[in-house]
Design a protein around this motif. Structure first.
Motif, mmCIF file in Angstrom:
data_model
loop_
_atom_site.group_PDB
_atom_site.id
_atom_site.type_symbol
_atom_site.label_atom_id
_atom_site.label_comp_id
_atom_site.label_asym_id
_atom_site.label_seq_id
_atom_site.Cartn_x
_atom_site.Cartn_y
_atom_site.Cartn_z
ATOM 1 N N VAL A 27 0.832 -1.207 0.000
ATOM 2 C CA VAL A 27 0.000 0.000 0.000
ATOM 3 C C VAL A 27 0.861 1.249 0.000
ATOM 4 O O VAL A 27 0.489 2.257 -0.585
ATOM 5 C CB VAL A 27 -0.969 -0.008 1.201
ATOM 6 N N GLY A 28 2.005 1.204 0.649
ATOM 7 C CA GLY A 28 2.878 2.367 0.679
ATOM 8 C C GLY A 28 3.753 2.367 1.901
ATOM 9 O O GLY A 28 3.888 1.361 2.581
ATOM 10 N N GLU A 29 4.342 3.532 2.176
ATOM 11 C CA GLU A 29 5.244 3.637 3.311
ATOM 12 C C GLU A 29 5.246 5.058 3.866
ATOM 13 O O GLU A 29 4.978 6.014 3.154
ATOM 14 C CB GLU A 29 6.656 3.262 2.899
ATOM 15 N N GLY A 46 2.543 6.048 -1.716
ATOM 16 C CA GLY A 46 2.093 4.750 -2.183
ATOM 17 C C GLY A 46 1.359 4.880 -3.499
ATOM 18 O O GLY A 46 1.020 5.995 -3.920
ATOM 19 N N PRO A 47 1.084 3.767 -4.151
ATOM 20 C CA PRO A 47 0.442 3.813 -5.460
ATOM 21 C C PRO A 47 -1.031 4.197 -5.426
ATOM 22 O O PRO A 47 -1.596 4.604 -6.437
ATOM 23 C CB PRO A 47 0.622 2.393 -6.000
ATOM 24 N N ALA A 51 -6.150 4.035 -0.480
ATOM 25 C CA ALA A 51 -5.826 2.819 0.267
ATOM 26 C C ALA A 51 -4.824 3.117 1.375
ATOM 27 O O ALA A 51 -4.967 2.630 2.502
ATOM 28 C CB ALA A 51 -5.282 1.747 -0.683
ATOM 29 N N LEU A 52 -3.841 3.936 1.079
ATOM 30 C CA LEU A 52 -2.849 4.298 2.082
ATOM 31 C C LEU A 52 -3.503 5.078 3.220
ATOM 32 O O LEU A 52 -3.255 4.817 4.399
ATOM 33 C CB LEU A 52 -1.730 5.116 1.429
ATOM 34 N N TYR A 74 -3.068 12.490 -5.931
ATOM 35 C CA TYR A 74 -3.295 11.398 -6.881
ATOM 36 C C TYR A 74 -2.373 11.570 -8.077
ATOM 37 O O TYR A 74 -2.577 12.451 -8.902
ATOM 38 C CB TYR A 74 -4.760 11.385 -7.317
ATOM 39 N N GLY A 75 -1.348 10.754 -8.159
ATOM 40 C CA GLY A 75 -0.410 10.817 -9.269
ATOM 41 C C GLY A 75 1.006 11.070 -8.788
ATOM 42 O O GLY A 75 1.290 11.154 -7.602
#
Length: 88
Positions: A27-29, A46-47, A51-52, A74-75
């Motif tokens: 999810v990310g960091e 995160g992508p 979600a993150l 977003y992006g």
């Protein structure tokens, strides 16, 4: 910002990072922080911003600092990406 407030932000960053890693691999960091001018910023990447945020939200809402907000971007990092501000 007092030493106690700094300690709370560092602890929140550690718990948020652990939650992200344990609850949702990929999810990310959490990737650092910044202090100054009476503000504290915790950076996370995160992508999928939504979600993150879902993984980090409980830890963020537990912080005692108010007013507080999250900026979801977003992006890729750029000046013209779509972003959303979420009040905590």
């Amino acid at each position: 910002m007092t030493q106690t407030q700094w300690s709370l932000v560092f602890e929140a960053e550690r718990s948020i990072g652990a939650a992200a890693a344990a609850a949702a691999a990929g999810v990310g960091e959490v990737d650092g922080n910044e202090f100054g001018g009476g503000k504290a910023v915790i950076f996370a990447y995160g992508p999928d911003a939504d979600a993150l945020y879902r993984v980090m939200e409980p830890g963020l809402r537990a912080l005692p600092f108010r007013p507080a907000h999250v900026v979801l971007r977003y992006g890729e990092p750029a000046a013209d990406v779509v972003s959303e501000r979420v009040e905590l």
